[in-house]
Structure formats: C-alpha cells, structure tokens
Design an enzyme around this catalytic site. Structure first.
Site, PDB file in Angstrom:
ATOM      1  N   ARG A 167       0.838  -1.209   0.000  1.00 50.25           N
ATOM      2  CA  ARG A 167       0.000   0.000   0.000  1.00 50.25           C
ATOM      3  C   ARG A 167       0.875   1.262   0.000  1.00 50.25           C
ATOM      4  O   ARG A 167       0.575   2.248   0.678  1.00 50.25           O
ATOM      5  CB  ARG A 167      -0.940   0.014   1.217  1.00 50.25           C
ATOM      6  CG  ARG A 167      -1.965  -1.112   1.244  1.00 50.25           C
ATOM      7  CD  ARG A 167      -2.967  -0.984   0.107  1.00 50.25           C
ATOM      8  NE  ARG A 167      -4.047  -1.959   0.200  1.00 50.25           N
ATOM      9  CZ  ARG A 167      -4.005  -3.180  -0.327  1.00 50.25           C
ATOM     10  NH1 ARG A 167      -2.932  -3.599  -0.988  1.00 50.25           N
ATOM     11  NH2 ARG A 167      -5.041  -3.979  -0.224  1.00 50.25           N
ATOM     12  N   SER A 240     -10.960  -0.925   2.541  1.00 45.37           N
ATOM     13  CA  SER A 240     -10.283  -0.971   3.846  1.00 45.37           C
ATOM     14  C   SER A 240      -9.941   0.453   4.271  1.00 45.37           C
ATOM     15  O   SER A 240      -9.264   1.166   3.521  1.00 45.37           O
ATOM     16  CB  SER A 240      -8.966  -1.743   3.753  1.00 45.37           C
ATOM     17  OG  SER A 240      -9.195  -3.057   3.335  1.00 45.37           O
ATOM     18  N   GLU A 337      -5.694   4.048   5.385  1.00 47.09           N
ATOM     19  CA  GLU A 337      -5.230   3.783   4.015  1.00 47.09           C
ATOM     20  C   GLU A 337      -5.615   4.912   3.058  1.00 47.09           C
ATOM     21  O   GLU A 337      -4.777   5.360   2.275  1.00 47.09           O
ATOM     22  CB  GLU A 337      -5.810   2.446   3.533  1.00 47.09           C
ATOM     23  CG  GLU A 337      -5.355   2.100   2.132  1.00 47.09           C
ATOM     24  CD  GLU A 337      -6.130   0.958   1.530  1.00 47.09           C
ATOM     25  OE1 GLU A 337      -5.854  -0.192   1.884  1.00 47.09           O
ATOM     26  OE2 GLU A 337      -7.009   1.219   0.676  1.00 47.09           O
TER      27      GLU A 337
HETATM   28  P1  FAD Z   1      -8.856   8.353  -5.880  1.00 46.56           P
HETATM   29  O1  FAD Z   1      -9.569   7.869  -4.676  1.00 46.56           O
HETATM   30  O2  FAD Z   1      -9.542   9.320  -6.741  1.00 46.56           O
HETATM   31  O3  FAD Z   1      -7.441   8.936  -5.442  1.00 46.56           O
HETATM   32  C1  FAD Z   1      -6.646   8.224  -4.525  1.00 46.56           C
HETATM   33  C2  FAD Z   1      -5.293   8.937  -4.427  1.00 46.56           C
HETATM   34  O4  FAD Z   1      -4.620   8.851  -5.680  1.00 46.56           O
HETATM   35  C3  FAD Z   1      -5.411  10.445  -4.137  1.00 46.56           C
HETATM   36  O5  FAD Z   1      -4.289  10.831  -3.387  1.00 46.56           O
HETATM   37  C4  FAD Z   1      -5.343  11.083  -5.514  1.00 46.56           C
HETATM   38  O6  FAD Z   1      -4.879  12.412  -5.485  1.00 46.56           O
HETATM   39  C5  FAD Z   1      -4.358  10.162  -6.206  1.00 46.56           C
HETATM   40  N1  FAD Z   1      -4.553  10.069  -7.651  1.00 46.56           N
HETATM   41  C6  FAD Z   1      -5.628   9.597  -8.315  1.00 46.56           C
HETATM   42  N2  FAD Z   1      -5.401   9.600  -9.640  1.00 46.56           N
HETATM   43  C7  FAD Z   1      -4.168  10.112  -9.818  1.00 46.56           C
HETATM   44  C8  FAD Z   1      -3.349  10.384 -10.954  1.00 46.56           C
HETATM   45  N3  FAD Z   1      -3.765  10.146 -12.208  1.00 46.56           N
HETATM   46  N4  FAD Z   1      -2.112  10.922 -10.752  1.00 46.56           N
HETATM   47  C9  FAD Z   1      -1.666  11.192  -9.506  1.00 46.56           C
HETATM   48  N5  FAD Z   1      -2.388  10.958  -8.396  1.00 46.56           N
HETATM   49  C10 FAD Z   1      -3.618  10.415  -8.553  1.00 46.56           C
HETATM   50  N6  FAD Z   1      -7.517  -0.951  -2.870  1.00 46.56           N
HETATM   51  C11 FAD Z   1      -6.668  -2.008  -2.932  1.00 46.56           C
HETATM   52  O7  FAD Z   1      -5.452  -1.839  -3.053  1.00 46.56           O
HETATM   53  N7  FAD Z   1      -7.146  -3.289  -2.877  1.00 46.56           N
HETATM   54  C12 FAD Z   1      -8.443  -3.573  -2.751  1.00 46.56           C
HETATM   55  O8  FAD Z   1      -8.833  -4.741  -2.696  1.00 46.56           O
HETATM   56  C13 FAD Z   1      -9.364  -2.481  -2.680  1.00 46.56           C
HETATM   57  N8  FAD Z   1     -10.693  -2.717  -2.541  1.00 46.56           N
HETATM   58  C14 FAD Z   1     -11.545  -1.660  -2.466  1.00 46.56           C
HETATM   59  C15 FAD Z   1     -12.913  -1.936  -2.341  1.00 46.56           C
HETATM   60  C16 FAD Z   1     -13.828  -0.900  -2.272  1.00 46.56           C
HETATM   61  C17 FAD Z   1     -15.290  -1.219  -2.152  1.00 46.56           C
HETATM   62  C18 FAD Z   1     -13.375   0.444  -2.348  1.00 46.56           C
HETATM   63  C19 FAD Z   1     -14.368   1.569  -2.313  1.00 46.56           C
HETATM   64  C20 FAD Z   1     -12.017   0.729  -2.462  1.00 46.56           C
HETATM   65  C21 FAD Z   1     -11.091  -0.326  -2.513  1.00 46.56           C
HETATM   66  N9  FAD Z   1      -9.702  -0.098  -2.637  1.00 46.56           N
HETATM   67  C22 FAD Z   1      -8.844  -1.165  -2.745  1.00 46.56           C
HETATM   68  C23 FAD Z   1      -9.170   1.277  -2.661  1.00 46.56           C
HETATM   69  C24 FAD Z   1      -9.232   1.938  -4.066  1.00 46.56           C
HETATM   70  O9  FAD Z   1     -10.036   1.207  -4.928  1.00 46.56           O
HETATM   71  C25 FAD Z   1      -7.847   2.084  -4.684  1.00 46.56           C
HETATM   72  O10 FAD Z   1      -6.991   2.813  -3.857  1.00 46.56           O
HETATM   73  C26 FAD Z   1      -7.893   2.784  -6.048  1.00 46.56           C
HETATM   74  O11 FAD Z   1      -6.649   2.689  -6.687  1.00 46.56           O
HETATM   75  C27 FAD Z   1      -8.286   4.250  -5.953  1.00 46.56           C
HETATM   76  O12 FAD Z   1      -8.529   4.712  -7.263  1.00 46.56           O
HETATM   77  P2  FAD Z   1      -9.308   6.066  -7.534  1.00 46.56           P
HETATM   78  O13 FAD Z   1      -9.265   6.350  -8.987  1.00 46.56           O
HETATM   79  O14 FAD Z   1     -10.658   5.998  -6.929  1.00 46.56           O
HETATM   80  O15 FAD Z   1      -8.387   7.091  -6.746  1.00 46.56           O
HETATM   81  N1  EPU Z   2     -11.157 -10.689   9.531  1.00 45.28           N
HETATM   82  C1  EPU Z   2     -11.706 -10.464  10.779  1.00 45.28           C
HETATM   83  N2  EPU Z   2     -12.829  -9.698  10.870  1.00 45.28           N
HETATM   84  C2  EPU Z   2     -13.417  -9.148   9.769  1.00 45.28           C
HETATM   85  C3  EPU Z   2     -12.848  -9.380   8.502  1.00 45.28           C
HETATM   86  C4  EPU Z   2     -11.711 -10.149   8.410  1.00 45.28           C
HETATM   87  O1  EPU Z   2     -11.216 -10.940  11.790  1.00 45.28           O
HETATM   88  O2  EPU Z   2     -14.426  -8.463   9.940  1.00 45.28           O
HETATM   89  C5  EPU Z   2      -9.947 -11.526   9.412  1.00 45.28           C
HETATM   90  C6  EPU Z   2     -10.246 -12.746   8.550  1.00 45.28           C
HETATM   91  O3  EPU Z   2     -10.631 -13.784   9.374  1.00 45.28           O
HETATM   92  C7  EPU Z   2      -8.947 -13.024   7.843  1.00 45.28           C
HETATM   93  C8  EPU Z   2      -8.190 -11.707   7.872  1.00 45.28           C
HETATM   94  O4  EPU Z   2      -8.944 -10.822   8.702  1.00 45.28           O
HETATM   95  O5  EPU Z   2      -8.184 -13.956   8.540  1.00 45.28           O
HETATM   96  C9  EPU Z   2      -7.978 -11.120   6.502  1.00 45.28           C
HETATM   97  O6  EPU Z   2      -9.239 -10.747   5.945  1.00 45.28           O
HETATM   98  P1  EPU Z   2      -9.414 -10.436   4.383  1.00 45.28           P
HETATM   99  O7  EPU Z   2      -9.051 -11.632   3.578  1.00 45.28           O
HETATM  100  O8  EPU Z   2     -10.761  -9.855   4.200  1.00 45.28           O
HETATM  101  O9  EPU Z   2      -8.288  -9.372   4.066  1.00 45.28           O
HETATM  102  P2  EPU Z   2      -7.912  -8.020   4.780  1.00 45.28           P
HETATM  103  O10 EPU Z   2      -6.531  -8.136   5.308  1.00 45.28           O
HETATM  104  O11 EPU Z   2      -8.928  -7.586   5.731  1.00 45.28           O
HETATM  105  C10 EPU Z   2      -6.823  -7.055   2.635  1.00 45.28           C
HETATM  106  C11 EPU Z   2      -6.805  -5.767   1.894  1.00 45.28           C
HETATM  107  C12 EPU Z   2      -8.021  -5.646   0.998  1.00 45.28           C
HETATM  108  C13 EPU Z   2      -7.990  -6.798   0.000  1.00 45.28           C
HETATM  109  C14 EPU Z   2      -8.032  -8.100   0.796  1.00 45.28           C
HETATM  110  C15 EPU Z   2      -7.913  -9.314  -0.104  1.00 45.28           C
HETATM  111  C16 EPU Z   2      -5.595  -4.191   3.262  1.00 45.28           C
HETATM  112  C17 EPU Z   2      -5.671  -3.007   4.149  1.00 45.28           C
HETATM  113  N3  EPU Z   2      -6.762  -4.649   2.807  1.00 45.28           N
HETATM  114  O12 EPU Z   2      -7.933  -7.017   3.518  1.00 45.28           O
HETATM  115  O13 EPU Z   2      -7.894  -4.432   0.257  1.00 45.28           O
HETATM  116  O14 EPU Z   2      -9.096  -6.747  -0.865  1.00 45.28           O
HETATM  117  O15 EPU Z   2      -6.909  -8.132   1.716  1.00 45.28           O
HETATM  118  O16 EPU Z   2      -6.623  -9.414  -0.564  1.00 45.28           O
HETATM  119  O17 EPU Z   2      -4.510  -4.670   2.962  1.00 45.28           O
HETATM  120  C18 EPU Z   2      -8.412  -2.121   0.325  1.00 45.28           C
HETATM  121  O18 EPU Z   2      -7.188  -1.922   0.339  1.00 45.28           O
HETATM  122  O19 EPU Z   2      -9.247  -1.187   0.310  1.00 45.28           O
HETATM  123  C19 EPU Z   2      -8.901  -3.490   0.337  1.00 45.28           C
HETATM  124  C20 EPU Z   2     -10.198  -3.812   0.366  1.00 45.28           C
END
Ligand code: FAD
Ligand code: EPU
Length: 345
Positions: A167, A240, A337
C-alpha cells in the site's frame, strides 16, 4: 484551441465512494495530457491548490476542498508489443481499473485477475500499489508516465523508480509532484495462476470449475469481494479504511502468543510480519458500530461506512475512536489507508 472545461463550486458527493457531500472550489477535466500544465497555471493564477482525483474510492473529504479538482479523462488502452507469451500494454490514467482487468483477460493476457473488481482508475493504481488476493499491481508495472510539476514535463518512471511497497509507492511520499497520465503493464501468459488465497479454492469448487483459467479466477474473486465488502453504490465506503499493520517479528510473535487466533501473515519485508487489522478491530468490539450515519461495516471490520448523510468529520471521529481502542487494547497503532483531505488524522 478550446478553453479547458472549468467549473466553479462543484459538488463532490457523486465523486467519492464514501459519498461525503463536500464541495470543491473548482473542477476541470483534462483529456490531453499536454494540457495538464495549463490547468495548473490557471489554478495558480487563482491562488488554488490542485488535487488530482480519479474515482474517489480512496479519499476522505473532511471538509470542502478549497482548490481545483483535476480529473484525467483519457482512457485509451492498447498493446504496444506482444509475442507468443508476453505483452506490453499501455492504459491511460482515466480508464477504470476493472475495465482494464477485463480488457486484458478478454485478449488472453493473464496477470491482473487477482485484482478484479477493485474500484478506481488506472492512474491511481500505482499510488498505493493496489493489491488483493495474493497480487500487487507493482509486480506488473513496467513504466509509469507522469506529469512532473517541478519541471512541467511528462516523464517516464521505471518500476524501480516507483519504489512500490505494501500500500505504498514513491507517489504517496511525493504527493503533489506527479500527475500520472498512463501506466504500462508487462503481462505474461505463462505465469502460473495464484489461487491459494483463503476462500478462493473453495469458491472455484462452488462454481464447478476443475481446471481454472484466469477468467474463472477473476470471477471467483469478484464473487468473494461482492459478498465480503459493502457496495459503495449502496453504502458509502472506501474499502479498507486501515492498513494491515507491519510489526517487527518479536512484537508480532508476542501478540500471537497472547492471542493465538490473531491472523499473522508474512509481510514481504525481512524482520517484519503483517497482522490483520480487521481482526484487531473486531476483537476490540467495533465491527458493526454505528454513531449517527457513520460506522464500521457489519460485513468487514476494516471498512468505515457512511450509512447516509455522515460528514467527513463524523466519519473521521469514528475512525479515530477505533484507532484509540485498538491501541489501548493491543498496543498497535493503525494507520488510515485512504488519503484524508481537509484534516490531519
Ligand atoms: P482516488 O480515490 O480518486 O485517489 C486516490 C489517491 O490517488 C489520491 O491521493 C489522488 O490524489 C491520487 N490520484 C488519483 N489519480 C491520480 C493520478 N492520475 N495521478 C496522480 N495521483 C492520482 N484498494 C486495494 O489496493 N485493494 C483492494 O482490494 C481495494 N478494494 C476496495 C474496495 C472498495 C469497495 C473500495 C471503495 C475501495 C477499494 N480499494 C482497494 C481502494 C481503491 O479502490 C484504490 O486505492 C484505487 O486505486 C483508488 O482509485 P481512484 O481512482 O478511486 O483514486
Ligand atoms: N477478519 C476479521 N474480521 C473481519 C474481517 C476479516 O477478523 O471483519 C480476518 C479474517 O478472518 C482473515 C483476515 O482478517 O483472517 C484477513 O481478511 P481479508 O481476507 O478480508 O483481508 P484483509 O486483510 O482484511 C486485505 C486488503 C483488501 C484486500 C483483501 C484481499 C488491506 C488493508 N486490505 O484485507 O484491500 O481486498 O486483503 O486481498 O490490505 C483495500 O485496500 O481497500 C482493500 C479492500
């Protein structure tokens, strides 16, 4: 040349997935990267800071944004090079990430399937080195093309110059220096699928798939994600809200000895382990917590949710309480995050 499409006093409510009803002093869409400098010059003339915004899925607006919100709308995608096994694919910043995942899979190029259904744009994917289900985008990025505010020129940064981590990347630390305009991905058909993440093998079995291909894996992961995370179209959230904390081995081992059920994972960094922040928050009793419209999701303890009309400040207040409670109980300090605008965390 047409003037840039500039609008004053714009609502951001539909531009952030936490669905915070903040406003921006101005907004401007730019399709042609060669005009980014012009947008910065216009903002400077009006004394405004500039925020680059993608889909707004990783930002929290704690207040109205007093500057210019700049959105890159170019979303072209093409194959630059390919042979039987490898391809180099270039996507512009405004393309939606999940569209790129499926664009590549439809052409037989594996690699991005574990990151299916992550919201956001291609331009934002390098910022925090998005990752999920055993993969991180930094593994696939060969070059990031970005407008450098210091020189006013577009530069090409190699993978090692981006300093990707969990991240994390160079762009998070040099926050307002770069505007990412395009990303080039190296994909390899011969790369084995990564299917070991908890729940994935079971999902493939439930789908009746015995010989999984990359598309099946993308589908399995999309199904898991849909169950596990609240849909921002229904309940505002930014995925997250906290990073999983990385602790020195000795501290992680000591916590694990006290709480044997605590999930502890390798961190990829020598001498450090990664802990589950979700587990710590749930154990501290905050899963499903609600205070007005701000709260922590019922489905997943890492997700801060806006049930309706919560302000950014109200959401931050809940997040701060969670951090304090986890620190008091486990001695672990959680870090947010998403990018927080208009307040210090
Ligand atoms: P924004 O939210 O618009 O911007 C995020 C940051 O990036 C800001 O600082 C912004 O200024 C900067 N930025 C955006 N575009 C540019 C650009 N072109 N040049 C320079 N800076 C820029 N993230 C994960 O890593 N793994 C996950 O599994 C994950 N799951 C998610 C699930 C949900 C339901 C949600 C809502 C979010 C999740 N995220 C996850 C977080 C998010 O999707 C990512 O961080 C994504 O890359 C953000 O993209 P965005 O276009 O919305 O960026
Ligand atoms: N868990 C709990 N309670 C909960 C949910 C999960 O105890 O309410 C425990 C689960 O039992 C499991 C562990 O947490 O053992 C990990 O859970 P999960 O697989 O959901 O992954 P996470 O660590 O919670 C991370 C990323 C997610 C990404 C998933 C899958 C971060 C901060 N988050 O979540 O990314 O989708 O792994 O790879 O690293 C995001 O960055 O926005 C995001 C959604």
């Amino acid at each position: 040349m047409q003037p840039l499409p500039w609008a004053d006093d714009v609502s951001l409510a539909g531009r952030n997935t936490l669905r915070i009803a903040a406003r921006a002093a101005a907004m401007c869409d730019v399709r042609d990267p060669s005009r980014i400098g012009e947008a910065f010059d216009l903002a400077a003339m009006k004394g405004m800071e500039v925020l680059v915004l993608g889909e707004g899925s990783n930002v929290l607006f704690a207040a109205d944004y007093p500057g210019l919100v700049l959105c890159l709308t170019g979303d072209d995608c093409r194959i630059l090079e390919q042979d039987d096994s490898r391809a180099l694919i270039r996507a512009e910043a405004g393309m939606l990430w999940n569209e790129l995942v499926h664009w590549t899979l439809a052409r037989g190029w594996n690699g991005l399937e574990n990151m299916a259904l992550i919201p956001g744009t291609v331009g934002a994917c390098p910022i925090q080195n998005i990752g999920a289900y055993g993969a991180e985008v930094g593994e696939f990025i060969e070059t990031v093309e970005a407008f450098d505010r210091a020189s006013g020129r577009i530069k090409r940064l190699s993978n090692s110059e981006c300093a990707f981590g969990y991240r994390d990347s160079r762009f998070k630390h040099e926050r307002d220096q770069w505007v990412i305009t395009a990303v080039e991905f190296r994909l390899d058909k011969t790369r084995p699928l990564k299917m070991a993440y908890a729940g994935v093998p079971e999902e493939l079995v439930a789908m009746g798939i015995t010989e999984p291909k990359a598309l099946h894996l993308a589908e399995a992961i999309s199904r898991i994600r849909t169950r596990k995370l609240p849909n921002p179209a229904l309940v505002g959230n930014a995925g997250s809200f906290f990073k999983n904390p990385m602790l020195p081995d000795a501290e992680a081992n000591a916590l694990k000895a006290t709480y044997p059920e605590l999930p502890v994972f390798p961190s990829g960094v020598d001498g450090y382990k990664k802990l589950s922040a979700a587990w710590l928050i749930e154990k501290a009793g905050w899963k499903g917590y609600r205070e007005g419209d701000a709260g922590i999701a019922e489905q997943h303890a890492l997700v801060l949710v806006n049930h309706g009309k919560a302000s950014g400040a109200e959401l931050l207040a809940v997040a701060r309480k969670v951090v304090a409670a986890v620190q008091a109980q486990f001695g672990v300090v959680l870090e947010p995050e998403p990018r927080i605008l208009g307040a210090d965390f």
